[in-house]
Design an enzyme around this catalytic site. Structure first.
Site, short mmCIF file in Angstrom:
data_model
loop_
_atom_site.label_atom_id
_atom_site.label_comp_id
_atom_site.label_asym_id
_atom_site.label_seq_id
_atom_site.Cartn_x
_atom_site.Cartn_y
_atom_site.Cartn_z
N ASP A 316 -12.27 -15.16 -21.71
CA ASP A 316 -13.32 -14.15 -21.78
C ASP A 316 -12.85 -12.75 -22.17
OD1 ASP A 316 -15.70 -15.49 -21.43
OD2 ASP A 316 -15.58 -15.47 -19.25
N VAL A 397 -19.62 -10.96 -19.25
CA VAL A 397 -19.30 -11.67 -20.47
C VAL A 397 -20.44 -12.64 -20.71
CG1 VAL A 397 -17.51 -12.92 -21.71
CG2 VAL A 397 -16.88 -11.48 -19.77
N ASN A 399 -23.42 -14.54 -20.15
CA ASN A 399 -24.27 -14.94 -19.03
C ASN A 399 -23.71 -14.56 -17.67
OD1 ASN A 399 -22.30 -16.87 -19.94
ND2 ASN A 399 -23.08 -18.32 -18.44
N TYR A 400 -22.37 -14.47 -17.56
CA TYR A 400 -21.74 -14.26 -16.26
C TYR A 400 -21.47 -12.79 -15.96
CZ TYR A 400 -20.93 -18.81 -14.16
OH TYR A 400 -21.11 -20.00 -13.52
N TYR A 402 -19.09 -10.54 -13.33
CA TYR A 402 -18.01 -10.59 -12.35
C TYR A 402 -17.87 -9.23 -11.70
CZ TYR A 402 -16.70 -14.78 -15.03
OH TYR A 402 -16.71 -15.99 -15.67
N ASP A 473 6.18 -2.78 -7.34
CA ASP A 473 7.34 -1.87 -7.28
C ASP A 473 7.48 -1.43 -5.83
OD1 ASP A 473 7.83 -2.01 -9.97
OD2 ASP A 473 7.55 0.13 -10.37
N ILE A 612 10.09 -6.69 -11.66
CA ILE A 612 9.35 -7.95 -11.79
C ILE A 612 7.83 -7.75 -11.74
CG2 ILE A 612 11.15 -9.54 -10.99
CD1 ILE A 612 9.89 -9.44 -8.20
#
Lengths: 659, 659
Positions: A316, A397, A399-400, A402, A473, A612
């Site tokens: 999406d 996006v 129809n949906y 979030y 971090d 990382i």
């Protein structure tokens, strides 16, 4: 200031906030991580126009902040020059072009044709392709066969492929879709004309193939969600949240201070809210927790092999952000409470010009009536109420919808919450309902691949997977990932035969850190700073605690799954690389799965005591139900980053009882 | 009534609520499922006293409502006689006695000596055993060896065994514990004297054995949670929730009506809040969902084989409810928001006399600022705010506090939430911290079985498992359990190699319904009424959606695990039996695991299309951290019962936008 005067002033200040925030968009950036500003969009436009490389048919598909090198950002101090670059995606005659613009120096740094990738689709492409489809005699004929001769209520759409679905995609920009007939409704969802599919060449703007397989009447399910018969709930008395003295947070530009939390955020057209430099003000020391956190990608594969459904696999963010930025407006009093403050964002529009998007984020303090801690001892009750700072956006996006929250809690927790709502995708079927059907969900039944949500209307089974990118971090840049595995230990004790013990292990390489959730082999996921010890001798750390989630059930070598491969594991950890930001790659459209988490981690790079990044997969399988129709109630999922030996003790203990 | 007058009246009404609720306790019961009333406790007392069976040394350990037969309750109408029985547990010379009293007819129905079980411990027993322990010369000597000669700040305690831990328990009432030294603190937790254990015969009131293994100094960790140095959060402005027109719910006795929800609740001394007859008012039809829902048991095994720790396994409700009912008071503005209404409860105290417990439940509407649904379409935004009705209690078992919520949502969801807070159990160790230790969590390290939370103080690893008993009655008494398994299907489709499909199966017998969570073999858990079809031809149903949870890692044949065996599976389904209410059995104390879920289900009884009960296990492993000390922040877990094809469509869609 007397209270009465304050009460007058605060609403006044709030009214002033919107113009102030608009104004801020056209000022120069005050920090390297701020979103692109109005003048910067124009600089990018000017640099490209003056580069001599733009032809009249070169179309701007994407203009995003090229995030500066982390080391440079960390070294940056107010007063220093603000280095700014924009990464631009253009399309000309079906060829994708990548350009990098140095904004401060008004310079085109690079210009590169990429024949191996596909730029994200734009709204203009959608519009043009619809026109081409509706003019095609084969489409007109197919519609006529269905009794549709008035083409005005017909919408046609062609969707890009989110994966390399067919050999003929090679070297071509192909899309496939169909039409819907929205006579009688104000919203087109659920009105798809099943059995009719149209393949188009989006570069050539021509119809390649019309497949007319079978005729199924268009669903007549009442999708008009605002027109439905109301069921009043008599006696509902008003409930309200108020902060008569205003909010407790301070916002300076996009830098937020609240309680002991400090963070920045920007609203990115592709990824939505990006949190930066989040950490804890601990006395006169700022302690970092998260250099950056954002949603990285969404993967929504549908589970129906029928014509027009087998290819419904959506990446999406990466596929669709260029049709209008991913964040859509929030409605006051519905999406955010009355004490919320709202933020606008800027994105590029036609030609790369800047466009303002109003009220796409809100920030508020929430108190739901819950305690932060409590204890009853010797008839005495102690505790305090819980207050949370919520930064909310809504990604829409198609129809949906979030609802995406970053929730800063006073105990040091940082909770990421996803609320899924909106309209489920449905398919018209000839059978009226499950009573007509030979057997629920059995092979050959009309609901074999879904569940009736209304008459002749089946909500199709699908998954939702979100990848969240978390550049942790903890107390500094170099961290390690430590899995704390809970392992059964057999005992020879007369009273006990077994206990479990913790077996911690530091992940050396990426493969050590691909974590899956198993209830019979539980583990805790810690991000620690091996170079900083807490007061008890343990390294300081944050734990990632998953909530309810899911793993993909698809074959790893299935085309869609190769692009949505991040859904294979619930957690991944990678070394931080500036160009590894999108879990399904920069260009998921027609992708062969040659970019993204699963590809980067193949070389199994070292991740110990270095910079990382954690990638958490939040997912759920969705079998629809009658209650999800025509708009589903919000379904919430979350995960938490929580301090683990970061503070010397419970940080909310010494707060007053009032929330 | 003018608004100004209403505003005056409502606080007045609220002030009046408490006395009204007290008054209600002494009135006769208005419904067979109400909690025992003051006069009923006295009737039970009188009947027992007059029975001629009570000796001077017969002690009342428990008086609980004997829940009436479900069929009789369902047939009962207002105006009918209210049949009432009490089940009483007594103890005389170490022998447990069960009595059943018919209250309405003031009759002793049965009197039965049980030599095979142990009555739950009482506060009086604790007190008496403490006295015995503190007078024992071996204990005094052991304390002296540790430099403790002033016995006033010494607390001694003997805990029952929650399982058949040692052969010598057979036929005896044995407890084991130790002492703590709380000089310098106002709360005794964390002050245990390690290495010293005392075994007592609780019937004989004598010390059997004193084990003095080694000397470890008592922890000096600052446990005084209210005395800690405060870290003010300057600039915190007040936040408040208000309902100027009062709440939207109606409470008549203990019958609650809110929106379309209807339910009853009672506050039980053993199980806490019990929800009854919960369902949906659907026009003029009441549709049942849950005949009864309650927490059934708590199982908390610790994971340290050391002296005094191997036996720390608590079956918190069944073992300890008789030391003072399981629910403890709530603090206004800390545990519940300012718009909450509070409820008292009655329990038996000494001799079985009734005692009032104030403010042990609260009921409030919560609005945290979240949407119930929303959709953005064609630049238009629709949606509404989410409002929840929360029935909250707090179970406190020694050091731990559990906030227990039943949350009724407007979309038909019923969410059960558990918040764990309070003080973690710690062990004093000689090593100062993890830096002293040869290696974190490694064999032989001081934190091998836990994690330092303060200097010389290790929080010991443990689990928390809750069993929730849910007598689901979806649209009637006879229901079936249907597992909807999501199974991968290989495809020969040119575009897709794989999808998943749903394979529903109705559980015929109990073993078909023992469900474990596996991300690679997901399933949905549906409770359906095979006799009632919804508008789309599917049976009406409710789905149980687990949240984050855990499974026990202990050996199935380990003593503690036999009693806490419900933690083996995340879901169990049984046929409804009146005497199967406690997941670890009626008498977990010294239990061999011969009563409870795992035992009942061995015969694999049929559960299809009959009156069934679901048992959900909510669990989590707990490795403590510095932030959990000295009182841990609330850690929340939940699960949801949600309608699945129960309503014809989304029931919150037609609500006004305001929450």
């Amino acid at each position: 200031m007397p209270l009465s005067l304050r009460k007058l002033l605060i609403p006044l200040l709030c009214t002033l906030l919107l113009p102030l925030s608009l104004l801020a968009q056209s000022q120069p950036p005050a920090h390297p991580l701020e979103a692109l500003k109005t003048q910067e969009y124009w600089t990018v436009y000017d640099v490209l126009r003056d580069s001599g490389k733009m032809e009249t048919d070169t179309v701007t598909h994407s203009v995003l902040l090229h995030e500066p090198d982390k080391n440079k950002v960390l070294a940056w101090k107010p007063g220093d020059a603000v280095f700014r670059e924009a990464e631009v995606i253009l399309l000309r005659k079906g060829i994708t072009i990548e350009a990098l613009v140095d904004i401060a120096n008004r310079k085109l740094e690079s210009w590169r044709e990429r024949k191996d990738v596909q730029a994200p689709v734009t709204r203009d492409e959608f519009r043009e392709l619809e026109e081409v489809m509706k003019k095609d005699p084969r489409v007109i004929e197919a519609l006529k066969k269905r009794g549709i001769t008035d083409l005005a209520p017909v919408d046609c759409f062609a969707d890009p492929f989110s994966y390399f679905a067919l050999p003929e995609l090679d070297g071509h920009r192909i899309m496939m879709g169909g039409c819907s007939y929205r006579h009688g409704v104000y919203v087109g969802w659920s009105r798809d004309i099943e059995g009719l599919q149209v393949k188009v060449d989006a570069a050539e703007k021509k119809v390649l193939q019309v497949i007319d397989e079978s005729i199924t009447p268009v669903s007549q399910a009442p999708v008009n969600y605002q027109d439905l018969e109301t069921t009043p709930r008599p006696g509902t008395t008003p409930i309200s949240v108020s902060q008569p003295l205003g909010p407790s947070f301070q916002v300076k530009g996009t830098e937020v201070a609240w309680q002991n939390w400090r963070f920045r955020f920007r609203l990115d057209p592709r990824l939505g809210a990006i949190i930066n430099l989040a950490g804890i003000q601990d006395g006169d020391r700022f302690r970092s927790v998260l250099y950056e956190g954002s949603m990285s990608e969404l993967y929504v594969p549908y589970m129906d092999p029928a014509l027009g459904w087998a290819n419904r696999v959506f990446i999406d963010a990466g596929e669709f952000y260029a049709t209008g930025q991913i964040l859509k407006p929030l409605r006051a009093e519905v999406d955010c409470p009355s004490n919320a403050v709202y933020f606008d964002s800027l994105a590029w529009a036609d030609h790369g010009f800047p466009a303002i998007h109003s009220q796409v984020a809100c920030l508020f303090e929430s108190y739901s009536g819950d305690p932060a801690w409590r204890h009853f001892e010797d008839q005495q009750l102690s505790g305090s109420g819980a207050r949370v700072l919520v930064l909310r956006t809504a990604a829409v996006v198609g129809n949906y919808d979030y609802v995406l929250d970053w929730r800063f809690e006073r105990d040091g927790n940082l909770r990421v919450t996803v609320g899924a709502t909106g309209i489920v995708e449905t398919k018209a079927v000839k059978a009226k309902d499950a009573a007509d059907s030979p057997g629920h969900s059995t092979a050959g039944a009309p609901d074999e691949f879904g569940h009736f949500v209304d008459k002749n209307t089946v909500g199709v089974n699908h998954d939702h997977f979100f990848s969240f990118r978390l550049d942790v971090d903890v107390d500094g840049v170099n961290n390690s990932f430590m899995a704390m595995r809970l392992v059964k230990l057999k005992l020879g004790n007369p009273m006990r035969k077994s206990i479990w013990v913790v077996e911690p292990s530091i992940a050396k390489n990426e493969k050590d850190a691909m974590m899956d959730i198993h209830l019979d082999r539980p583990s805790m996921w810690h991000f620690i700073n091996p170079n900083v010890k807490g007061p008890l001798g343990y390294p300081t750390g944050y734990e990632l605690m998953p909530g309810t989630t899911a793993a993909s059930l698809l074959d790893p070598d299935d085309g869609p799954q190769k692009v949505g491969a991040f859904s294979t594991h619930q957690l991944w950890v990678t070394p931080n690389k500036q160009d590894e930001r999108f879990a399904s790659g920069v260009y998921p459209t027609q992708s062969k799965g040659d970019d993204g988490l699963a590809v980067w981690t193949k070389s199994n790079r070292p991740i110990e005591n270095t910079d990382i990044v954690a990638w958490y997969t939040l997912g759920f399988h969705h079998v629809t139900r009658a209650e999800d129709w025509p708009v589903m109630p919000v379904m919430w999922h979350d995960f938490v980053l929580r301090p683990f030996d970061f503070f010397p003790r419970n940080p909310v203990l010494a707060l007053p009882p009032a929330p």
